[in-house]
Design an enzyme around this catalytic site. Structure first.
Site, PDB file in Angstrom:
ATOM      1  N   GLY A   1     -11.044   1.985  14.966  1.00 37.94           N
ATOM      2  CA  GLY A   1     -12.519   2.538  13.572  1.00 37.94           C
ATOM      3  C   GLY A   1     -11.866   3.980  14.042  1.00 37.94           C
TER       4      GLY A   1
ATOM      5  CE  LYS B   1     -31.806  -2.137   8.220  1.00 38.46           C
ATOM      6  NZ  LYS B   1     -31.495  -1.003   9.302  1.00 38.46           N
TER       7      LYS B   1
ATOM      8  N   GLY C   1     -13.469   5.818  11.614  1.00 37.30           N
ATOM      9  CA  GLY C   1     -14.272   5.913  10.106  1.00 37.30           C
ATOM     10  C   GLY C   1     -15.096   7.343   9.954  1.00 37.30           C
ATOM     11  CG  ASN C   2     -17.904   8.148   6.770  1.00 40.71           C
ATOM     12  OD1 ASN C   2     -17.369   8.971   7.117  1.00 40.71           O
ATOM     13  ND2 ASN C   2     -18.502   6.780   7.049  1.00 40.71           N
ATOM     14  CB  VAL C   3     -19.375   7.128  13.854  1.00 40.22           C
ATOM     15  CG1 VAL C   3     -19.492   7.688  14.829  1.00 40.22           C
ATOM     16  CG2 VAL C   3     -20.220   6.831  13.460  1.00 40.22           C
TER      17      VAL C   3
HETATM   18  P1  NAD Z   1     -17.107   3.654   8.430  1.00 42.48           P
HETATM   19  O1  NAD Z   1     -17.061   2.512   7.884  1.00 42.48           O
HETATM   20  O2  NAD Z   1     -16.800   5.452   7.830  1.00 42.48           O
HETATM   21  O3  NAD Z   1     -15.778   3.286   9.854  1.00 42.48           O
HETATM   22  C1  NAD Z   1     -15.311   2.265  10.024  1.00 42.48           C
HETATM   23  C2  NAD Z   1     -13.926   1.666  10.471  1.00 42.48           C
HETATM   24  O4  NAD Z   1     -14.096   1.730  11.127  1.00 42.48           O
HETATM   25  C3  NAD Z   1     -13.048   2.497   8.984  1.00 42.48           C
HETATM   26  O5  NAD Z   1     -12.176   2.934   8.879  1.00 42.48           O
HETATM   27  C4  NAD Z   1     -11.991   1.088   9.094  1.00 42.48           C
HETATM   28  O6  NAD Z   1     -11.482   0.641   8.515  1.00 42.48           O
HETATM   29  C5  NAD Z   1     -12.620   0.350  10.875  1.00 42.48           C
HETATM   30  N1  NAD Z   1     -11.623  -0.475  10.541  1.00 42.48           N
HETATM   31  C6  NAD Z   1     -12.483  -2.198  10.713  1.00 42.48           C
HETATM   32  N2  NAD Z   1     -11.940  -2.822  10.535  1.00 42.48           N
HETATM   33  C7  NAD Z   1     -11.360  -2.310  11.529  1.00 42.48           C
HETATM   34  C8  NAD Z   1     -10.410  -2.858  12.839  1.00 42.48           C
HETATM   35  N3  NAD Z   1     -10.911  -4.519  13.241  1.00 42.48           N
HETATM   36  N4  NAD Z   1      -9.983  -2.421  13.441  1.00 42.48           N
HETATM   37  C9  NAD Z   1     -10.163  -0.835  13.412  1.00 42.48           C
HETATM   38  N5  NAD Z   1     -10.919  -0.149  12.142  1.00 42.48           N
HETATM   39  C10 NAD Z   1     -10.895  -1.069  11.773  1.00 42.48           C
HETATM   40  O7  NAD Z   1     -18.376   3.859   9.288  1.00 42.48           O
HETATM   41  P2  NAD Z   1     -19.102   4.440  10.114  1.00 42.48           P
HETATM   42  O8  NAD Z   1     -20.036   4.894   9.881  1.00 42.48           O
HETATM   43  O9  NAD Z   1     -17.782   5.084  11.161  1.00 42.48           O
HETATM   44  O10 NAD Z   1     -19.589   3.225  11.408  1.00 42.48           O
HETATM   45  C11 NAD Z   1     -18.964   2.517  11.958  1.00 42.48           C
HETATM   46  C12 NAD Z   1     -19.711   1.378  13.022  1.00 42.48           C
HETATM   47  O11 NAD Z   1     -20.589   2.721  13.238  1.00 42.48           O
HETATM   48  C13 NAD Z   1     -20.036   1.182  12.542  1.00 42.48           C
HETATM   49  O12 NAD Z   1     -20.786  -0.842  13.103  1.00 42.48           O
HETATM   50  C14 NAD Z   1     -22.138   1.513  12.285  1.00 42.48           C
HETATM   51  O13 NAD Z   1     -22.362   0.694  11.919  1.00 42.48           O
HETATM   52  C15 NAD Z   1     -21.955   2.239  13.599  1.00 42.48           C
HETATM   53  N6  NAD Z   1     -22.774   2.955  12.729  1.00 42.48           N
HETATM   54  C16 NAD Z   1     -23.136   4.266  12.387  1.00 42.48           C
HETATM   55  C17 NAD Z   1     -23.353   5.139  12.206  1.00 42.48           C
HETATM   56  C18 NAD Z   1     -23.723   6.035  11.147  1.00 42.48           C
HETATM   57  O14 NAD Z   1     -24.066   7.422  11.634  1.00 42.48           O
HETATM   58  N7  NAD Z   1     -22.412   6.569  10.514  1.00 42.48           N
HETATM   59  C19 NAD Z   1     -25.012   4.999  12.955  1.00 42.48           C
HETATM   60  C20 NAD Z   1     -25.371   3.912  13.817  1.00 42.48           C
HETATM   61  C21 NAD Z   1     -24.337   3.096  13.608  1.00 42.48           C
END
Ligand code: NAD
Length: 365
Positions: free
Chosen positions: A179, A79, A181-183
């Site tokens: 959440g 990292k 979001g993207n996942v």
């Molecule tokens: P993102 O920022 O696109 O989505 C996160 C979502 O959670 C957002 O829509 C945000 O508004 C919402 N949110 C924040 N606080 C909240 C709460 N208290 N209650 C409800 N919703 C809330 O992020 P992402 O890329 O979807 O990643 C989500 C998680 O997965 C993160 O912890 C990230 O580290 C982990 N992760 C993501 C990936 C990836 O490929 N994107 C890979 C491994 C791990």
């Protein structure tokens, strides 16, 4: 703390780069390269102290070693952190200087995006080094890993359901997703296609509106009440520490499985969940789809292959849950044990990373 921590966490190498002209101060922590080159993102953050920055680099790089090992990848853990405010202190020169620092390690460390860095920064880094992944699709990279991460979480969820309910069927199950979001949103789509009922929360009303348009039957919970949802599965897909001393007693689901990193606020919560009869699918096992996705970029990206490799998350989760049962330890510890055993068993085979260097030439500028 610094040297004792490096010893305690057993890092191979920690490199500090400073450049007066560009203002770059970065730390590259290489934890373990037994299985392959140390891969891990580059975080940019206005750390309040150098010690905090080093601690973050050391902790996160060790986490990457376990994640790659448990996912069955031929990669080690690393990292990088850049000390600075990503809102005000980014520049082309800074990222290119960082790229040269990565290049100088000759492939022992491969960098990628992380919190505070994005596609544009990666583009600058890749002008100076080929040891970078998560490059945009337009440059032959793997682009957004989220769809593969979501698919991996789905596989992990099936394995956890098998352990909790005796069947890995998701049809008819109720899943509470924190959440969208993207996942979280692609996961909701996949679960809808499986015939699951979905309850979801998000602090951002726009994300909820987008999800509702796609999944009209989606049930929405207030963000704080998602923990109390009457669900079979709780899927934390927002921030870390979703399972903490305040929330653990409120979770009604029999399975916790989601994409968020560091879902347990502290390690003892693994035992607490198990004691409450809740099957916890270790976060770094089930969210490894993102790492699997970028690892495919090292051989020439192909999403079909990434999705196929992400299927291994089913078996890996199953194995960790079996170790937990047989060795009477919580699943989070079982995942660490699984990762450490693979590294130990591979020490005698020797390091595998030169193959990557032979396959990829330095990119033209
Ligand atoms: P993102 O920022 O696109 O989505 C996160 C979502 O959670 C957002 O829509 C945000 O508004 C919402 N949110 C924040 N606080 C909240 C709460 N208290 N209650 C409800 N919703 C809330 O992020 P992402 O890329 O979807 O990643 C989500 C998680 O997965 C993160 O912890 C990230 O580290 C982990 N992760 C993501 C990936 C990836 O490929 N994107 C890979 C491994 C791990």
């Amino acid at each position: 703390m610094p040297f004792s921590s490096i010893r305690e966490l057993a890092h191979e190498q920690v490199v500090i780069n400073r450049d007066e002209e560009t203002g770059l101060t970065s730390i590259i922590a290489i934890h373990d390269t037994t299985l392959g080159p140390a891969l891990g993102g580059c975080r940019m953050h206005p750390y309040t102290s150098d010690t905090d920055a080093l601690r973050d680099a050391l902790r996160l790089s060790r986490g990457m070693t376990y994640k790659a090992a448990a996912a069955g990848l031929d990669l080690g853990g690393g990292k990088a952190v850049i000390l600075g405010d990503p809102k005000t202190e980014k520049s082309e020169a800074l990222f290119r200087t960082f790229g040269r620092a990565v290049e100088s390690l000759g492939g022992r460390y491969i960098t990628a995006e992380d919190a505070g860095t994005g596609v544009a920064d990666i583009e600058q880094i890749r002008k100076e080094t080929s040891f970078v992944v998560g490059v945009d699709n337009t440059h032959g990279g793997s682009g957004d890993p989220s769809p593969v991460t979501a698919r991996g979480v789905l596989h992990g969820m099936r394995a956890a359901c098998e352990a909790a309910f005796g069947s890995d069927e998701l049809a008819g199950r109720t899943v509470a997703i924190q959440g969208l979001g993207n996942v979280g949103l692609p996961l909701a789509r996949l679960l809808r296609d499986e015939g699951a009922h979905i309850i979801a929360s998000d602090v951002d009303p726009e994300r909820i509106a987008d999800a509702r348009r796609e999944i009209p039957k989606l049930e929405i919970a207030e963000s704080e009440s998602i923990f109390d949802a009457d669900a079979d599965i709780f899927a934390p897909c927002a921030m870390g520490s979703a399972v903490n001393d305040d929330t653990v007693g409120r979770i009604k689901a029999r399975v916790v499985c989601g994409s968020a990193n560091n879902q347990l606020d502290h390690d003892e919560l693994g035992a607490e969940l198990a004691g409450r009869g809740i099957v916890y699918a270790p976060d770094y096992l089930v969210n490894a789809g993102g790492l699997i996705n970028v690892s495919v970029e090292l051989e020439g990206y192909n999403q079909e292959r990434a999705l196929r490799l992400a299927e291994s998350i089913y078996t890996n989760t199953r194995t960790a849950l079996r170790i937990a049962r047989e060795e009477e330890i919580p699943p989070n510890q079982a995942a660490d044990r699984m990762a450490k055993r693979r590294i130990e068993s591979m020490r005698s085979v020797g390091r595998a990373f030169p193959t990557f260097r032979r396959r990829r030439g330095r990119r033209s500028k």
